[in-house]
Write an enzyme that holds these catalytic residues in place. Structure first.
Site, PDB file in Angstrom:
ATOM      1  N   LYS A 106      47.828  50.242  48.561  1.00  0.00           N
ATOM      2  CA  LYS A 106      47.511  50.708  47.055  1.00  0.00           C
ATOM      3  C   LYS A 106      46.794  52.378  47.186  1.00  0.00           C
ATOM      4  O   LYS A 106      47.076  53.156  46.537  1.00  0.00           O
ATOM      5  CB  LYS A 106      47.414  49.907  45.691  1.00  0.00           C
ATOM      6  CG  LYS A 106      45.185  50.152  46.174  1.00  0.00           C
ATOM      7  CD  LYS A 106      45.136  48.335  46.633  1.00  0.00           C
ATOM      8  CE  LYS A 106      43.787  47.793  46.547  1.00  0.00           C
ATOM      9  NZ  LYS A 106      43.622  46.473  47.646  1.00  0.00           N
ATOM     10  N   GLY A 135      49.198  41.121  44.062  1.00  0.00           N
ATOM     11  CA  GLY A 135      48.789  41.096  44.622  1.00  0.00           C
ATOM     12  C   GLY A 135      50.411  39.614  44.826  1.00  0.00           C
ATOM     13  O   GLY A 135      52.054  40.200  44.782  1.00  0.00           O
ATOM     14  N   LYS A 206      46.276  51.085  41.555  1.00  0.00           N
ATOM     15  CA  LYS A 206      47.162  49.971  40.979  1.00  0.00           C
ATOM     16  C   LYS A 206      47.743  50.754  39.312  1.00  0.00           C
ATOM     17  O   LYS A 206      48.557  50.107  39.471  1.00  0.00           O
ATOM     18  CB  LYS A 206      47.002  48.508  40.476  1.00  0.00           C
ATOM     19  CG  LYS A 206      46.072  48.439  42.229  1.00  0.00           C
ATOM     20  CD  LYS A 206      45.366  47.083  42.134  1.00  0.00           C
ATOM     21  CE  LYS A 206      44.788  46.500  42.953  1.00  0.00           C
ATOM     22  NZ  LYS A 206      43.884  45.489  43.238  1.00  0.00           N
TER      23      LYS A 206
END
Ligand code: NDP
Ligand code: HSE
Length: 435
Positions: A106, A135, A206
């Protein structure tokens, strides 16, 4: 290891996640596409999780990238090296040399996503990164599908398991931040250098990726307002609990259409959440996302956000996607341009924790400064247990004020004055709640 007409995979970096990918590929039949592990690029195969695999399949190990890049049987590279240096160079070269790339990196995507995605498009190769956000939760696939109808308007997520674990422990076991962090490190939840997690950088990376999949636009991570969890103290959790709230590190983005302009509100902050908010009930290292759609309305996704096999499961699902469809899916690209809303213009209900040297007139002075900025007080609490006597020349007091909703800009106009007062032991700690 070679199998004619099959789909060769190389894993670059056989650490926590890379070894999970190796395990899933070797233990299970992962689809009908003949995926097989051909090579592993690792610096030191005698170290960490690589060791076990080096003993099992030493012939798969290579220590130079050329042997992977030149191998025509290798169609896709799993990049689980991490970082933004070598991983970036290697990914660009792999795409140029006709390999598809799947990754969980990321940091790299959030900082160089525009460049890497453009390269993958011009090379007609897949660059897939489902594992990079939350995940095992397939949120990126969902967003790719929904992008066509510009459906998703808002997203709110718990995207970092380490911080959620620490916050849950502080809330339920009444442990201080440092003690909880140390315990999380001993149990392996937190890294030895926890900066990326506790300062919120990881959740922000993220959020950049999620924002891209929702709006088709890359935002630079540094443009997103960020606060970590390291300034939180037990009185914050005790006050939140009395107010029927939990404290969570929230990554949030919202499309705002105002006067014909498209704004994007995005931030990462510890926030107070009312108990009816589904995210307030997410404890431990679990990740969760709440999406609000124009057509789809409310969607909640909950699952494992990290760890060897959960993260690897998302990588293997991307590998199957590549094997199923040789042609890369067109990437989101924006037709509307979004401007990032200045954080100062965001409205919240703010809770302020003060730690002061006690003297007469403090609340009066604070109330006066708030009133001069047009800010109204909603609740005020000073409990006897927050008087700290005897450990300093002057008595210390903690008290808390919750305000009626106001903008960040207006709040800070007042706080900048209050923070200068001689009774302030430390700057006011601010906690926010969404409206
Ligand atoms: P690890 O540190 O466990 O694994 C990385 C591996 O890559 C190590 O074995 C490392 O070897 C090796 N490596 C580093 N540089 C090179 C190089 N130049 N050539 C060959 N090998 C190299 O990291 P993780 O598996 O935890 O993370 C991998 C990626 O996945 C990161 O981008 C991370 O952000 C992401 N991720 C991780 C999750 C997790 O739960 N761990 C969850 C989601 C994403 P050495 O030890 O010698 O440096
Ligand atoms: N004793 C202070 C006051 C309150 O009168 O304002 C500080 O907690």
């Amino acid at each position: 290891m070679s199998k004619t007409n099959h789909f060769g995979i190389a894993i670059a970096g056989l650490g926590t996640v890379g070894s999970g990918v190796a395990k899933i590929l070797s233990d299970h039949q992962v689809g009908d596409h003949g995926l097989f592990l051909k090579s592993i690029l690792e610096r030191d195969p005698e170290k960490g999780p690589a060791r076990e695999w080096f003993q099992k399949i030493p012939e798969a190990f290579v220590n130079d990238q050329e042997s992977i890049l030149q191998d025509p049987e290798i169609k896709v590279i799993v990049e689980t090296i991490g970082g933004t240096g070598f991983a970036r160079e290697f990914t660009l070269e792999a795409l140029k040399r006709g390999k598809h790339v799947v990754t969980a990196n990321k940091d790299l995507i959030a900082t160089h996503g525009a460049e890497l995605c453009a390269k993958s498009q011009s090379c007609n190769r897949h660059y897939l990164f489902e594992a990079a956000v939350a995940g095992a939760i397939p949120v990126l696939s969902l967003l790719r599908e929904y992008f066509q109808t510009r459906d998703i308007l808002e997203l709110e997520g718990i995207l970092n398991g380490t911080t959620n674990y620490i916050l849950s422990e502080m809330e339920t076991r009444s442990l201080g931040f440092e003690e909880t962090l140390k315990q999380a490190q001993e149990l392996g939840f937190a890294e030895q250098d926890p900066t990326n997690d506790i300062k919120g950088y990881d959740a922000r990376y993220k959020l950049v990726i999620l924002a891209y999949l929702i709006c088709g636009q890359w935002i630079s991570p540094s443009e997103i307002y960020l606060e970590g969890i390291d300034r939180l103290e037990l009185p914050d959790f005790e006050y939140a609990s009395r107010m029927g709230r939990s404290i969570k590190l929230i990554a949030r983005m919202r499309r705002v259409e105002e006067k014909g302009n498209n704004y994007l509100q995005a931030f990462v902050l510890p926030m107070m959440l009312p108990r009816e908010n589904v995210l307030s009930k997410i404890d431990g290292s679990t990740n969760a996302l709440s999406l609000k759609g124009r057509f789809s309305e409310d969607i909640s996704l909950i699952g494992k956000g990290a760890g060897s096999l959960p993260t690897a499961s998302a990588i293997v699902s991307d590998l199957n996607r590549v094997a199923r469809n040789e042609k890369p899916i067109p990437l989101p690209s924006n037709t509307e341009l979004f401007q990032l809303m200045p954080f100062n213009e965001s409205f919240f209900r703010h809770t302020l924790r003060f730690e002061v040297y006690d003297e007469p007139g403090i609340v009066g002075m604070i109330g006066k400064i708030l009133a001069e900025s047009g800010i109204n007080i909603y609740a005020l609490e000073q409990l006897p247990q927050y008087h700290r006597i005897g450990d300093a020349e002057r008595e210390r007091v903690i008290f808390t004020i919750t305000l009626e909703p106001c903008s960040e800009g207006v709040l800070w106009e007042a706080l900048d004055k209050i923070n200068l007062a001689s009774f302030m032991i430390q700057p006011v700690n601010v906690l926010r709640e969404s409206l």
